[in-house]
Enzyme design. Structure first.
Site, PDB file in Angstrom:
ATOM      1  N   GLY A 147     -14.401  -4.187  13.997  1.00  0.00           N
ATOM      2  CA  GLY A 147     -14.845  -3.161  14.926  1.00  0.00           C
ATOM      3  C   GLY A 147     -14.326  -3.438  16.325  1.00  0.00           C
ATOM      4  CB  CYS A 148     -13.781  -1.196  19.197  1.00  0.00           C
ATOM      5  SG  CYS A 148     -15.279  -0.186  19.103  1.00  0.00           S
ATOM      6  CE1 TYR A 149     -18.806  -1.548  23.200  1.00  0.00           C
ATOM      7  CE2 TYR A 149     -19.619  -0.392  21.263  1.00  0.00           C
ATOM      8  CZ  TYR A 149     -19.382  -0.427  22.621  1.00  0.00           C
ATOM      9  OH  TYR A 149     -19.725   0.652  23.408  1.00  0.00           O
ATOM     10  CB  THR A 151     -11.903  -6.678  18.497  1.00  0.00           C
ATOM     11  OG1 THR A 151     -11.751  -6.250  17.138  1.00  0.00           O
ATOM     12  CG2 THR A 151     -10.580  -7.252  18.985  1.00  0.00           C
TER      13      THR A 151
END
Length: 344
Positions: A147-149, A151
């Site tokens: 996921g972005c967060y 990462t």
């Protein structure tokens, strides 16, 4: 030429994948699919592709049949069955969704409301954070793209946890994201009058990225790691900046911390540890696959503060997926990703 396809090509993540893949010299896009725009030309949906591609959204089975690598860019719960078909056809699957990110079925059911549909498949999936799992990724045909967060937070904490330098509980992760992280579907929270000139926390204490972050950090530290994670929406299109607070087990100076980070990331080209005194910002990573990390100390509270900035759509999604593909296929890791953020 390797053929690559995308299932779910017209959401924000899918279309960002397309934009980047069209500049990749080692692959050819064989077919794409979209339930919402089945049968339509891509450049009629997104005018920025006019004159660049004649792709038409087709059905999922054709995407699997025509391609060697398939990216699945779908909402939670929709990738498992599709990934099974991809793997059964001896193709490579890189899943952009959440279906394979958690290894614990009970945890997955708690956060996503369903059991694993294909438990055996979960056992063979690899978490696709290249800076952590590069050798495992190289040998895998099923990747769970982070996921972005997660990462931004995991890259910010890996060196400290690997060296067992911080307490595993009481970590605070305060993250801010552009609105593309919420996807293309209409939502009151991302409606322009609601988000413009505003700054809003959301899903406080209940964001689904929490168990993903805790599982990966716990694996790194070889002990249970708990975090307090609060995401916020910024009135910008893209980018994530995470401010991470943690407590050292023993007193440590900032120069020593900086050396630990630079040593760990010295051969990882997409992570830049900034010189002491500099502060990471979204502007300097926007439209790139880079992560910028800055390191700070709160001497009054004996607290380490890490700032980690990424582009949520690239290093936090599409770019990282291409990075994983490059590793699996033996390409240069930066193929198609040699991107520099604009100065303004």
């Amino acid at each position: 030429m390797i053929k690559v396809g995308i299932i779910g090509a017209t959401g924000y993540v899918g279309v960002e994948l397309l934009r980047l893949l069209l500049n990749h010299s080692q692959i050819e896009i064989g077919a794409i699919s979209s339930v919402s725009f089945d049968g339509q030309e891509l450049d009629s949906i997104y005018k920025n592709f006019l004159g660049r591609t004649n792709l038409i959204c087709t059905n999922m089975n054709e995407v699997i049949e025509k391609n060697d690598v398939i990216f699945t860019a779908l909402p939670p719960g929709l990738s498992e069955d599709i990934a099974t078909k991809i793997i059964e056809n001896n193709k490579i699957c890189i899943d952009m969704g959440a279906d394979f990110r958690l290894s614990n079925e009970e945890e997955y059911k708690y956060w996503y409301g369903k059991n694993f549909s294909h438990p055996k498949l979960h056992k063979q999936s690899i978490y696709g954070l290249p800076e952590l799992n590069k050798e495992k990724i190289r040998k895998s045909s099923l990747i769970a793209n982070p996921g972005c967060y997660p990462t931004s937070i995991e890259l910010g904490l890996i060196p400290l946890l690997k060296n067992l330098l911080i307490k595993p509980n009481g970590i605070i992760c305060d993250s801010k994201s552009g609105t593309t992280g919420s996807g293309r579907s209409l939502s009151l929270n991302t409606h322009f009058p609601e988000e413009n000139e505003n700054f809003t926390p959301y899903k406080i204490g209940e964001h689904r990225h929490t168990p993903e972050i805790e599982e990966i950090l716990s694996n790194i530290a070889n002990t249970k790691v708990t975090i307090t994670f609060t995401p916020h929406l910024l009135p910008i299109n893209r980018g994530i900046i995470s401010t991470i607070y943690c407590t050292p087990k023993e007193k440590i100076d900032l120069n020593s911390i900086h050396k630990i980070y630079t040593d760990f990331y010295k051969d990882k080209e997409f992570v830049n540890v900034l010189p002491l005194g500099d502060i990471a910002s979204i502007k300097n990573v926007k439209l790139s696959n880079n992560c910028h990390i800055s390191l700070h100390l709160n001497h009054r509270k004996d607290q380490i503060i890490i700032i980690s900035a990424i582009d949520n759509m690239i290093k936090g999604a599409a770019g990282q997926a291409i990075q994983n593909m490059n590793i699996i296929l033996g390409f240069k890791e930066n193929e198609g990703l040699n991107l520099i953020s604009p100065a303004f």
